[in-house]
Write a protein that holds these residues in place. Structure first.
Motif, PDB file in Angstrom:
ATOM      1  N   LEU A   8      -1.459   0.957 -52.492  1.00  0.00           N
ATOM      2  CA  LEU A   8      -2.196   1.563 -51.391  1.00  0.00           C
ATOM      3  C   LEU A   8      -3.266   0.699 -51.299  1.00  0.00           C
ATOM      4  N   LEU A  56      -4.877  10.048 -46.899  1.00  0.00           N
ATOM      5  CA  LEU A  56      -3.634   9.909 -47.383  1.00  0.00           C
ATOM      6  C   LEU A  56      -3.094  11.014 -46.702  1.00  0.00           C
ATOM      7  N   VAL A  65      -1.619  14.487 -48.764  1.00  0.00           N
ATOM      8  CA  VAL A  65      -2.706  15.550 -48.954  1.00  0.00           C
ATOM      9  C   VAL A  65      -3.095  16.367 -47.802  1.00  0.00           C
ATOM     10  N   TYR A  70      -3.022  10.962 -60.955  1.00  0.00           N
ATOM     11  CA  TYR A  70      -3.994  10.603 -60.007  1.00  0.00           C
ATOM     12  C   TYR A  70      -4.975   9.710 -60.298  1.00  0.00           C
ATOM     13  N   GLY A  71      -5.804   9.388 -59.521  1.00  0.00           N
ATOM     14  CA  GLY A  71      -7.230   8.450 -60.039  1.00  0.00           C
ATOM     15  C   GLY A  71      -7.995   9.461 -60.242  1.00  0.00           C
ATOM     16  N   GLU A  93      -7.294   4.690 -62.601  1.00  0.00           N
ATOM     17  CA  GLU A  93      -5.970   4.962 -61.868  1.00  0.00           C
ATOM     18  C   GLU A  93      -4.909   5.523 -62.748  1.00  0.00           C
ATOM     19  N   LYS A  94      -4.553   6.396 -62.700  1.00  0.00           N
ATOM     20  CA  LYS A  94      -3.293   7.362 -63.310  1.00  0.00           C
ATOM     21  C   LYS A  94      -3.501   7.047 -65.068  1.00  0.00           C
ATOM     22  N   LEU A 145      -9.470  11.973 -57.719  1.00  0.00           N
ATOM     23  CA  LEU A 145      -9.387  11.407 -56.517  1.00  0.00           C
ATOM     24  C   LEU A 145      -8.428  12.319 -55.392  1.00  0.00           C
ATOM     25  N   THR A 146      -8.867  13.021 -54.488  1.00  0.00           N
ATOM     26  CA  THR A 146      -7.995  13.708 -53.475  1.00  0.00           C
ATOM     27  C   THR A 146      -7.285  13.169 -52.535  1.00  0.00           C
ATOM     28  N   GLY A 147      -7.593  11.976 -52.163  1.00  0.00           N
ATOM     29  CA  GLY A 147      -6.869  11.354 -50.824  1.00  0.00           C
ATOM     30  C   GLY A 147      -7.847  11.316 -49.752  1.00  0.00           C
ATOM     31  N   TYR A 152     -11.475   9.271 -48.488  1.00  0.00           N
ATOM     32  CA  TYR A 152     -12.428   8.339 -48.872  1.00  0.00           C
ATOM     33  C   TYR A 152     -13.323   7.857 -47.453  1.00  0.00           C
ATOM     34  N   GLN A 185      -3.947  -1.802 -56.483  1.00  0.00           N
ATOM     35  CA  GLN A 185      -4.761  -0.405 -56.749  1.00  0.00           C
ATOM     36  C   GLN A 185      -6.219  -0.212 -55.845  1.00  0.00           C
ATOM     37  N   THR A 194      -8.083   1.935 -56.271  1.00  0.00           N
ATOM     38  CA  THR A 194      -9.046   2.527 -57.396  1.00  0.00           C
ATOM     39  C   THR A 194      -9.717   1.105 -58.049  1.00  0.00           C
TER      40      THR A 194
HETATM   41  C1  G1P Z   1      -3.006   7.701 -54.756  1.00  0.00           C
HETATM   42  C2  G1P Z   1      -4.204   7.066 -55.332  1.00  0.00           C
HETATM   43  C3  G1P Z   1      -4.734   8.264 -56.312  1.00  0.00           C
HETATM   44  C4  G1P Z   1      -4.978   9.482 -55.880  1.00  0.00           C
HETATM   45  C5  G1P Z   1      -3.743  10.200 -55.144  1.00  0.00           C
HETATM   46  C6  G1P Z   1      -4.307  11.292 -54.478  1.00  0.00           C
HETATM   47  O1  G1P Z   1      -2.084   7.823 -55.630  1.00  0.00           O
HETATM   48  O2  G1P Z   1      -4.025   5.964 -55.769  1.00  0.00           O
HETATM   49  O3  G1P Z   1      -5.908   7.439 -56.769  1.00  0.00           O
HETATM   50  O4  G1P Z   1      -5.649  10.424 -56.850  1.00  0.00           O
HETATM   51  O5  G1P Z   1      -3.139   9.077 -54.245  1.00  0.00           O
HETATM   52  O6  G1P Z   1      -2.908  11.829 -53.827  1.00  0.00           O
HETATM   53  P1  G1P Z   1      -0.460   8.204 -55.156  1.00  0.00           P
HETATM   54  O7  G1P Z   1      -0.406   9.595 -54.972  1.00  0.00           O
HETATM   55  O8  G1P Z   1      -0.071   7.309 -53.821  1.00  0.00           O
HETATM   56  O9  G1P Z   1       0.529   7.437 -56.414  1.00  0.00           O
END
Ligand code: G1P
Length: 296
Positions: free
Chosen positions: A111, A131, A134, A173-174, A193-194, A206-208, A210, A232, A234
């Motif tokens: 990302l 993103l 979401v 998630y983050g 992150e994760k 983090l919901t996606g 920003y 990342q 994050t």
């Molecule tokens: C990404 C971000 C993560 C965030 C998430 C939300 O992760 O890196 O921090 O919480 O989106 O959906 P991914 O879903 O791309 O692995």
């Protein structure tokens, strides 16, 4: 002066979790009721006053560009058949000419890398990042809520949408650690992150959505690979939070992680039930299905 004019939509992902549906079609074009995921997210950005829509695409994503263009043959046919309502809807959904840009993420490096690929289009100004996996369902869109919040706390701040999840899901998630709260806005004290459950600073993820200051782009240019071998976002945000104010907003509304099958199906049910033209018929179909499953 607008607080944020531009929004970035990373749409280069392969969508492996939705194969075979996504073999020849981008996952962002999967419909939630009758609108592609990406259209729902672009609608959210438009509602928030965004004027320029930047898509970071990849190979096999050309139909996203076509979706945000006119389809003259279709429009002519609709006009001939006097389908004015459908025609109006198509026209309404389309961003103004010259307000969309497309660039490519040539390799799937994460990302953070996708956002960095948009640097020339973003320029030196704050931007929103949404993103498309979401969806947030609420009468006031999540990004609009974030812009309202940013106006109240600090116009030059970074702000991310956060929400609580059960502890056992934080590793997907983050995750943020939060300090002092002012209403629904928190100052952010840490981000991971994760993380494993044990390393997570909270159960706020983090919901996606920003709003970021452009200095994030310089940090991304130097960012090493992190979790999963990817660059990342994050990690760059952690660095940015050392020099700039960083806030989290606990937004109003329900989020759907449409990157997962359950989340995607739940979004379809919830969005269909919110549509006055569909809800009555759909509700009775669901009742019938559940009654049959429960033995009559
Ligand atoms: C990404 C971000 C993560 C965030 C998430 C939300 O992760 O890196 O921090 O919480 O989106 O959906 P991914 O879903 O791309 O692995």
């Amino acid at each position: 002066m607008k607080l944020v004019r531009k929004a970035v939509f990373p749409v280069a992902g392969l969508g492996t979790r939705f194969l075979p549906a996504t073999k020849a079609m981008p996952k962002e074009m999967l419909p939630v009721v009758d609108r592609p995921l990406i259209q729902h997210v672009v609608d959210e950005a438009r509602e928030a006053g965004i004027e320029h829509f930047i898509f970071v695409t990849g190979r096999n994503k050309a139909v996203i560009e076509d979706h945000f263009d006119r389809q003259v043959e279709l429009e002519t046919t609709l006009l001939e058949r006097q389908k004015q309502k459908a025609l109006d809807l198509l026209r309404h959904d389309l961003p103004e000419p010259g307000t969309t840009s497309f660039t490519r993420q040539q390799e799937p490096l994460g990302l953070g890398h996708a956002v960095w690929c948009a640097r020339e289009l973003i320029g030196h100004e704050p931007f929103a990042l949404l993103l498309p996996d979401v969806l947030v369902q609420h009468e006031r869109g999540c990004l609009a809520q974030m812009i309202d919040a940013a106006r109240e706390v600090d116009q030059r701040s970074n702000i991310v949408a956060v929400e609580e999840v059960p502890r056992e899901r934080v590793d997907q998630y983050g995750v943020v650690g939060v300090g002092a709260a002012k209403g629904k806005v928190f100052s952010i004290t840490s981000m991971v992150e994760k993380p494993t459950q044990g390393r997570a600073p909270s159960n706020l993820i983090l919901t996606g959505r920003y709003i970021l200051q452009p200095e994030i782009l310089d940090l991304l240019a130097r960012q090493d690979r992190g979790t999963g071998g990817e660059i990342q976002l994050t990690d760059a945000m952690i660095a940015l939070a050392r020099t700039q104010p960083f806030y989290g907003l606990k937004f109003d509304g329900r989020s759907f992680d449409c990157g997962s099958k359950i989340g995607f199906l739940a979004a379809n049910v919830s969005y269909a039930l919110a549509r006055p033209d569909i809800a009555p018929g759909f509700r009775s179909e669901i009742k019938k299905i559940l009654a049959e499953l429960n033995g009559g």
